[in-house]
Design an enzyme around this catalytic site. Sequence first.
Site, short mmCIF file in Angstrom:
data_model
loop_
_atom_site.label_atom_id
_atom_site.label_comp_id
_atom_site.label_asym_id
_atom_site.label_seq_id
_atom_site.Cartn_x
_atom_site.Cartn_y
_atom_site.Cartn_z
N MET A 1 -11.95 4.80 -0.73
CA MET A 1 -12.74 5.00 0.53
C MET A 1 -13.49 6.50 0.72
O MET A 1 -13.16 7.22 0.99
CB MET A 1 -11.67 4.65 1.81
CG MET A 1 -11.36 3.38 2.04
SD MET A 1 -9.91 3.22 3.02
CE MET A 1 -8.65 3.28 1.78
N ASP B 1 -7.01 -6.73 3.64
CA ASP B 1 -6.19 -5.43 3.79
C ASP B 1 -6.27 -4.85 5.10
O ASP B 1 -7.52 -4.66 5.58
CB ASP B 1 -6.92 -4.44 3.03
CG ASP B 1 -6.16 -3.07 2.73
OD1 ASP B 1 -5.27 -2.74 3.43
OD2 ASP B 1 -6.85 -1.91 2.08
N GLY B 2 -5.12 -4.62 6.04
CA GLY B 2 -5.20 -3.93 7.28
C GLY B 2 -4.50 -5.00 8.29
O GLY B 2 -4.95 -6.12 8.73
N GLY C 1 0.95 -2.13 4.14
CA GLY C 1 1.80 -0.87 4.07
C GLY C 1 2.89 -0.75 4.81
O GLY C 1 3.93 -0.89 4.11
N ASP D 1 -4.91 3.54 -1.74
CA ASP D 1 -5.92 4.04 -0.87
C ASP D 1 -6.28 5.52 -1.19
O ASP D 1 -5.59 6.34 -0.63
CB ASP D 1 -5.53 3.88 0.87
CG ASP D 1 -5.22 2.35 1.09
OD1 ASP D 1 -5.97 1.66 0.90
OD2 ASP D 1 -4.01 2.04 1.33
N MET E 1 -11.90 -5.85 4.71
CA MET E 1 -10.83 -5.01 5.55
C MET E 1 -10.75 -5.58 6.75
O MET E 1 -11.77 -6.08 7.53
CB MET E 1 -11.65 -3.57 5.72
CG MET E 1 -11.61 -2.69 4.61
SD MET E 1 -10.16 -2.24 3.96
CE MET E 1 -9.47 -1.27 5.48
N SER F 1 0.79 -1.15 -0.18
CA SER F 1 -0.05 -0.11 -0.01
C SER F 1 1.02 1.39 0.22
O SER F 1 1.71 1.49 0.94
CB SER F 1 -1.00 0.24 1.20
OG SER F 1 -1.45 1.47 1.50
N MET G 1 -8.68 8.29 0.05
CA MET G 1 -9.82 8.66 1.20
C MET G 1 -10.14 10.06 1.15
O MET G 1 -9.51 11.07 1.00
CB MET G 1 -8.97 8.45 2.57
CG MET G 1 -8.21 7.15 2.80
SD MET G 1 -7.25 7.11 4.49
CE MET G 1 -6.63 5.41 4.06
N HIS H 1 -8.33 1.45 -4.17
CA HIS H 1 -9.17 1.03 -2.89
C HIS H 1 -9.90 2.58 -2.56
O HIS H 1 -9.36 3.25 -2.13
CB HIS H 1 -8.40 0.67 -1.85
CG HIS H 1 -9.48 0.25 -0.64
ND1 HIS H 1 -8.80 0.01 0.75
CD2 HIS H 1 -10.35 0.15 -0.53
CE1 HIS H 1 -9.57 -0.14 1.56
NE2 HIS H 1 -10.88 0.08 0.98
N HIS I 1 -1.21 -1.24 -4.20
CA HIS I 1 -2.68 -0.86 -3.51
C HIS I 1 -2.56 0.47 -3.51
O HIS I 1 -1.64 1.06 -2.55
CB HIS I 1 -2.74 -1.61 -2.50
CG HIS I 1 -4.09 -1.51 -1.75
ND1 HIS I 1 -5.00 -2.34 -2.28
CD2 HIS I 1 -4.47 -1.05 -0.72
CE1 HIS I 1 -6.16 -2.05 -1.32
NE2 HIS I 1 -5.77 -0.98 -0.22
C1 DX5 Z 1 -6.53 1.38 5.52
C2 DX5 Z 1 -5.94 1.05 4.28
C3 DX5 Z 1 -5.09 -0.12 4.29
C4 DX5 Z 1 -3.72 0.37 5.07
C5 DX5 Z 1 -2.89 -1.00 5.18
O1 DX5 Z 1 -7.44 2.07 5.45
O2 DX5 Z 1 -6.85 0.48 3.59
O3 DX5 Z 1 -4.56 -0.22 2.75
O4 DX5 Z 1 -2.80 1.22 4.13
O5 DX5 Z 1 -1.74 -0.46 6.07
P1 DX5 Z 1 -1.12 -1.49 7.33
O6 DX5 Z 1 -0.51 -2.61 6.54
O7 DX5 Z 1 -0.23 -0.36 7.75
O8 DX5 Z 1 -2.18 -1.89 7.91
ZN ZN Z 2 -6.59 -0.37 1.29
#
Ligand code: DX5
Ligand code: ZN
Length: 220
Positions: free
Chosen positions: A69, A179-180, A201, A36, A141, A7, A38, A67, A34
């Site tokens: 959000m 993811d996460g 990430g 993200d 998630m 990520s 937001m 992704h 990936h």
């Molecule tokens: C959170 C994201 C994830 C996040 C993962 O909203 O969707 O993709 O960046 O990061 P880590 O691996 O640090 O949990």
């Molecule tokens: Zn994500």
Amino acid sequence: MFTLAPSLLASDFSNLESEIKRIYMDGKGCKYLHLDVMDGVFVKNISFGLPVIASIRKVCGIIFDVHLMITKPIRYIQNFIEAGADMLSFHYEACDNLEEVLKTIDLIKYNNIKCAVAIKPDTPVDVLLPFIDKLDMVLVMTVEPGFGGQKFIDKCMDKIGELDKIKKENGYNYFIEVDGGINFDNAKEIKDSGAHIIVVGSGVFKSPDIQETIERYMNV
Ligand code: DX5
Ligand code: ZN
């Protein structure tokens, strides 16, 4: 198939081109990146959006796994495809109703790119059943969306197995992306539960030896 999608959220934003090249390694490293997105409404955080994705599209051929959000994602599907998304995941919870979910799926698929629906930790797998046969991927998630670096929520592990079971029983083709909060302590169990793609990430971009870390995740 089992692989890793780092990520970009955890990378050094002042050097995006070199950060992406560090994981792509001229095609010898990761296949997926990936991204993200937001909006500060669907989730508390704001990350990056269309112009950043369009800019990094020019520097690397890696598959963009975007992704979203964002609230009412249907408003921006066309824009993210134009910016260079190869796969688009949007949140079930970000749509007003089932009709909007279905319209969003159709719009993504009409453009011939991969379509995924994402579910938050408290959303059950059952909500996906009316349209799961249309999906190329389901994104599970395992932290509350919004921030990197959070702890994996254990109760979400069962959802991976549930999705694997539904897929096998019905002969569906979707990938399962998780993811996460993924690290070397839980990655193997996630893989064994049926995941195809794990998103990591901080564990990748903040690691001292990124190449070794990527190989280790791909071969858990
Ligand atoms: C959170 C994201 C994830 C996040 C993962 O909203 O969707 O993709 O960046 O990061 P880590 O691996 O640090 O949990
Ligand atoms: Zn994500």
